[in-house]
Design a protein around this motif. Sequence first.
Motif, PDB file in Angstrom:
ATOM      1  N   SER A 111       0.956  -1.201  -0.018  1.00 48.88           N
ATOM      2  CA  SER A 111      -0.111  -0.083   0.103  1.00 48.88           C
ATOM      3  C   SER A 111       0.859   1.271  -0.169  1.00 48.88           C
ATOM      4  O   SER A 111       2.182   1.108   0.461  1.00 48.88           O
ATOM      5  CB  SER A 111      -0.898  -0.008   1.154  1.00 48.88           C
ATOM      6  N   LEU A 112       0.237   2.223  -0.572  1.00 49.96           N
ATOM      7  CA  LEU A 112       1.114   3.745  -0.592  1.00 49.96           C
ATOM      8  C   LEU A 112       1.314   4.221   0.690  1.00 49.96           C
ATOM      9  O   LEU A 112       0.170   4.234   1.683  1.00 49.96           O
ATOM     10  CB  LEU A 112       0.355   4.601  -1.578  1.00 49.96           C
ATOM     11  N   ALA A 113       2.193   4.806   0.998  1.00 54.41           N
ATOM     12  CA  ALA A 113       2.563   5.344   2.558  1.00 54.41           C
ATOM     13  C   ALA A 113       1.502   6.321   2.961  1.00 54.41           C
ATOM     14  O   ALA A 113       0.670   6.176   4.133  1.00 54.41           O
ATOM     15  CB  ALA A 113       3.644   5.983   2.774  1.00 54.41           C
ATOM     16  N   MET A 114       1.171   7.177   1.944  1.00 51.26           N
ATOM     17  CA  MET A 114       0.073   8.444   2.408  1.00 51.26           C
ATOM     18  C   MET A 114      -1.298   7.731   2.530  1.00 51.26           C
ATOM     19  O   MET A 114      -2.103   8.370   3.274  1.00 51.26           O
ATOM     20  CB  MET A 114       0.230   9.082   0.854  1.00 51.26           C
ATOM     21  N   GLU A 115      -1.638   6.552   1.807  1.00 48.22           N
ATOM     22  CA  GLU A 115      -3.032   6.026   2.187  1.00 48.22           C
ATOM     23  C   GLU A 115      -3.117   4.821   3.092  1.00 48.22           C
ATOM     24  O   GLU A 115      -4.135   4.544   3.530  1.00 48.22           O
ATOM     25  CB  GLU A 115      -3.428   5.531   0.826  1.00 48.22           C
ATOM     26  N   THR A 116      -1.939   4.696   3.893  1.00 47.49           N
ATOM     27  CA  THR A 116      -1.955   3.659   4.764  1.00 47.49           C
ATOM     28  C   THR A 116      -2.111   4.207   6.145  1.00 47.49           C
ATOM     29  O   THR A 116      -1.600   4.838   6.815  1.00 47.49           O
ATOM     30  CB  THR A 116      -0.508   3.007   4.514  1.00 47.49           C
ATOM     31  N   ASP A 117      -3.052   3.401   6.902  1.00 46.45           N
ATOM     32  CA  ASP A 117      -3.469   3.664   8.126  1.00 46.45           C
ATOM     33  C   ASP A 117      -2.377   3.384   9.216  1.00 46.45           C
ATOM     34  O   ASP A 117      -1.585   2.549   8.995  1.00 46.45           O
ATOM     35  CB  ASP A 117      -4.691   2.930   9.053  1.00 46.45           C
ATOM     36  N   ILE A 118      -2.027   4.281  10.193  1.00 52.16           N
ATOM     37  CA  ILE A 118      -0.888   4.303  11.015  1.00 52.16           C
ATOM     38  C   ILE A 118      -1.038   2.982  11.629  1.00 52.16           C
ATOM     39  O   ILE A 118       0.149   2.306  12.045  1.00 52.16           O
ATOM     40  CB  ILE A 118      -0.758   5.539  11.952  1.00 52.16           C
ATOM     41  N   GLU A 119      -2.200   2.351  12.010  1.00 50.05           N
ATOM     42  CA  GLU A 119      -2.358   1.177  12.792  1.00 50.05           C
ATOM     43  C   GLU A 119      -1.726   0.068  11.879  1.00 50.05           C
ATOM     44  O   GLU A 119      -1.169  -0.831  12.599  1.00 50.05           O
ATOM     45  CB  GLU A 119      -3.851   1.121  13.078  1.00 50.05           C
ATOM     46  N   VAL A 120      -1.624   0.089  10.571  1.00 49.14           N
ATOM     47  CA  VAL A 120      -1.240  -0.788   9.859  1.00 49.14           C
ATOM     48  C   VAL A 120       0.251  -0.902  10.079  1.00 49.14           C
ATOM     49  O   VAL A 120       1.184  -1.861  10.174  1.00 49.14           O
ATOM     50  CB  VAL A 120      -1.500  -0.680   8.474  1.00 49.14           C
ATOM     51  N   ASP A 121       0.898   0.319  10.060  1.00 45.72           N
ATOM     52  CA  ASP A 121       2.434   0.663  10.337  1.00 45.72           C
ATOM     53  C   ASP A 121       2.747  -0.212  11.663  1.00 45.72           C
ATOM     54  O   ASP A 121       3.811  -0.645  11.752  1.00 45.72           O
ATOM     55  CB  ASP A 121       2.903   2.130  10.303  1.00 45.72           C
TER      56      ASP A 121
ATOM     57  N   LEU B 156      15.723  -7.823   1.160  1.00 46.21           N
ATOM     58  CA  LEU B 156      16.223  -6.793   0.362  1.00 46.21           C
ATOM     59  C   LEU B 156      15.932  -5.228   0.687  1.00 46.21           C
ATOM     60  O   LEU B 156      16.763  -4.230   0.678  1.00 46.21           O
ATOM     61  CB  LEU B 156      16.369  -7.000  -1.120  1.00 46.21           C
ATOM     62  N   VAL B 157      14.490  -5.356   1.034  1.00 43.79           N
ATOM     63  CA  VAL B 157      14.071  -4.119   1.250  1.00 43.79           C
ATOM     64  C   VAL B 157      14.140  -3.429   2.645  1.00 43.79           C
ATOM     65  O   VAL B 157      13.962  -2.548   3.400  1.00 43.79           O
ATOM     66  CB  VAL B 157      12.472  -3.921   0.936  1.00 43.79           C
ATOM     67  N   GLY B 158      15.190  -4.397   3.408  1.00 44.69           N
ATOM     68  CA  GLY B 158      15.463  -3.933   4.616  1.00 44.69           C
ATOM     69  C   GLY B 158      16.981  -3.319   4.502  1.00 44.69           C
ATOM     70  O   GLY B 158      17.537  -2.745   5.320  1.00 44.69           O
ATOM     71  N   LYS B 159      17.420  -3.216   3.419  1.00 41.29           N
ATOM     72  CA  LYS B 159      18.525  -2.343   2.903  1.00 41.29           C
ATOM     73  C   LYS B 159      18.114  -1.309   1.827  1.00 41.29           C
ATOM     74  O   LYS B 159      19.109  -0.275   1.726  1.00 41.29           O
ATOM     75  CB  LYS B 159      19.513  -3.290   2.051  1.00 41.29           C
ATOM     76  N   PHE B 160      17.043  -1.349   1.283  1.00 44.61           N
ATOM     77  CA  PHE B 160      16.524  -0.170   0.644  1.00 44.61           C
ATOM     78  C   PHE B 160      15.281  -0.144   0.500  1.00 44.61           C
ATOM     79  O   PHE B 160      14.539  -1.232   0.592  1.00 44.61           O
ATOM     80  CB  PHE B 160      17.223  -0.062  -0.934  1.00 44.61           C
ATOM     81  N   GLY B 161      14.694   0.952   0.258  1.00 44.79           N
ATOM     82  CA  GLY B 161      13.101   1.164   0.093  1.00 44.79           C
ATOM     83  C   GLY B 161      12.640   1.103  -1.135  1.00 44.79           C
ATOM     84  O   GLY B 161      13.102   1.438  -1.927  1.00 44.79           O
ATOM     85  N   THR B 162      11.327   0.539  -1.260  1.00 49.13           N
ATOM     86  CA  THR B 162      10.660   0.711  -2.778  1.00 49.13           C
ATOM     87  C   THR B 162       9.184   1.021  -2.288  1.00 49.13           C
ATOM     88  O   THR B 162       8.678   0.897  -1.163  1.00 49.13           O
ATOM     89  CB  THR B 162      10.610  -0.756  -3.453  1.00 49.13           C
ATOM     90  N   PRO B 163       8.407   1.596  -3.511  1.00 48.82           N
ATOM     91  CA  PRO B 163       7.049   1.801  -3.477  1.00 48.82           C
ATOM     92  C   PRO B 163       6.112   0.808  -2.810  1.00 48.82           C
ATOM     93  O   PRO B 163       6.532  -0.442  -2.941  1.00 48.82           O
ATOM     94  CB  PRO B 163       6.602   2.289  -4.665  1.00 48.82           C
ATOM     95  N   TYR B 164       5.255   0.719  -2.084  1.00 52.14           N
ATOM     96  CA  TYR B 164       4.066   0.052  -1.661  1.00 52.14           C
ATOM     97  C   TYR B 164       4.681  -0.818  -0.632  1.00 52.14           C
ATOM     98  O   TYR B 164       3.841  -1.718   0.060  1.00 52.14           O
ATOM     99  CB  TYR B 164       3.584  -0.695  -2.845  1.00 52.14           C
ATOM    100  N   ARG B 165       5.735  -0.625  -0.257  1.00 50.44           N
ATOM    101  CA  ARG B 165       6.400  -1.472   1.061  1.00 50.44           C
ATOM    102  C   ARG B 165       6.938  -0.461   2.203  1.00 50.44           C
ATOM    103  O   ARG B 165       7.915  -0.929   3.002  1.00 50.44           O
ATOM    104  CB  ARG B 165       7.485  -2.099   0.622  1.00 50.44           C
ATOM    105  N   SER B 166       6.398   0.714   2.711  1.00 51.10           N
ATOM    106  CA  SER B 166       7.214   1.460   3.251  1.00 51.10           C
ATOM    107  C   SER B 166       7.179   1.092   4.722  1.00 51.10           C
ATOM    108  O   SER B 166       8.238   1.085   5.336  1.00 51.10           O
ATOM    109  CB  SER B 166       6.330   2.987   3.140  1.00 51.10           C
ATOM    110  N   GLY B 167       6.007   0.601   5.229  1.00 55.40           N
ATOM    111  CA  GLY B 167       6.113   0.206   6.575  1.00 55.40           C
ATOM    112  C   GLY B 167       6.768  -1.214   7.001  1.00 55.40           C
ATOM    113  O   GLY B 167       7.636  -1.488   7.798  1.00 55.40           O
ATOM    114  N   TYR B 168       6.730  -1.786   5.904  1.00 57.81           N
ATOM    115  CA  TYR B 168       7.396  -3.383   5.952  1.00 57.81           C
ATOM    116  C   TYR B 168       8.974  -2.935   5.970  1.00 57.81           C
ATOM    117  O   TYR B 168       9.643  -3.573   6.471  1.00 57.81           O
ATOM    118  CB  TYR B 168       7.057  -4.271   4.683  1.00 57.81           C
ATOM    119  N   SER B 169       9.354  -2.089   4.715  1.00 63.34           N
ATOM    120  CA  SER B 169      10.710  -1.922   4.645  1.00 63.34           C
ATOM    121  C   SER B 169      11.257  -1.176   5.837  1.00 63.34           C
ATOM    122  O   SER B 169      12.375  -1.477   6.309  1.00 63.34           O
ATOM    123  CB  SER B 169      10.989  -0.832   3.736  1.00 63.34           C
TER     124      SER B 169
END
Length: 265
Positions: free
Chosen positions: A97-107, A143-156
Amino acid sequence: MKVDGKIIWITGASSGIGEALVYELIRKGAYLIISARRNSELERVKANCPVLTCEQIKILPLNLAEHGTFKTATTAAINYFGKVDILINNGGISQRSLAMETDIEVDRILMEVNYFGTIGLTKYLLPHFKENGGGQIAVVSSLVGKFGTPYRSGYSASKHALHGFFDSLRAEVYKDNIKITMICPGFIHTNISVNALTEKGEKLNEIDKAQANGMPAEVFARKMIRAIISNKEEVNIGGREKYGVLLKRFLPSLFNRIVRRAKVR
């Protein structure tokens, strides 16, 4: 080091990478404690192993979001075979999901499970390792623990946090003969995207094309086990996506341009 005869506790063992690790480690003669939320799926995984190895597998249901259960779970894990030699922190949840649209509770959920769940369980087992003169902790990051990509902000973010914690821990427990191995998968063919959280915390219920075309989980498991046996401190496993780590480090501006255009869903 060999895993033959080693007692290994695996979280997230009911599917994907964790399930593949179970089959490969049993084949290599390890004794396993397998954990995940769903007892029925753990029973299925155990039933898929050769009958002669059934006594080598103990089932320990565990929810990484329920930190209050970790002390009891750790005691149970140790009591099954008298000790634990290796903890494989594999359990976790992803996001699409996109960071701007993601509920903080999901993070918060992502951090509770991926970060706090992982370090919480580790902390309960560390004294046991120290008392036994050593042990090993393998952590499935990304790998997104080393760099960020779209749709994975909280996961990354949750995976980046693991690197900070375990890099620090590695230096602290070196003198106690406790080894830390960070595993960074790229696109592996599992249901991680199917179970990923959307902006409202619901399951995506779709498999990413890159995931569908990714490395088979059983191939990844063999590579991961080799890294553990070799006491690697950190290893990137995947296809050409793993070279993003080098690109991010040495050509960050180029990396940023590429990742903006990348089709990651």
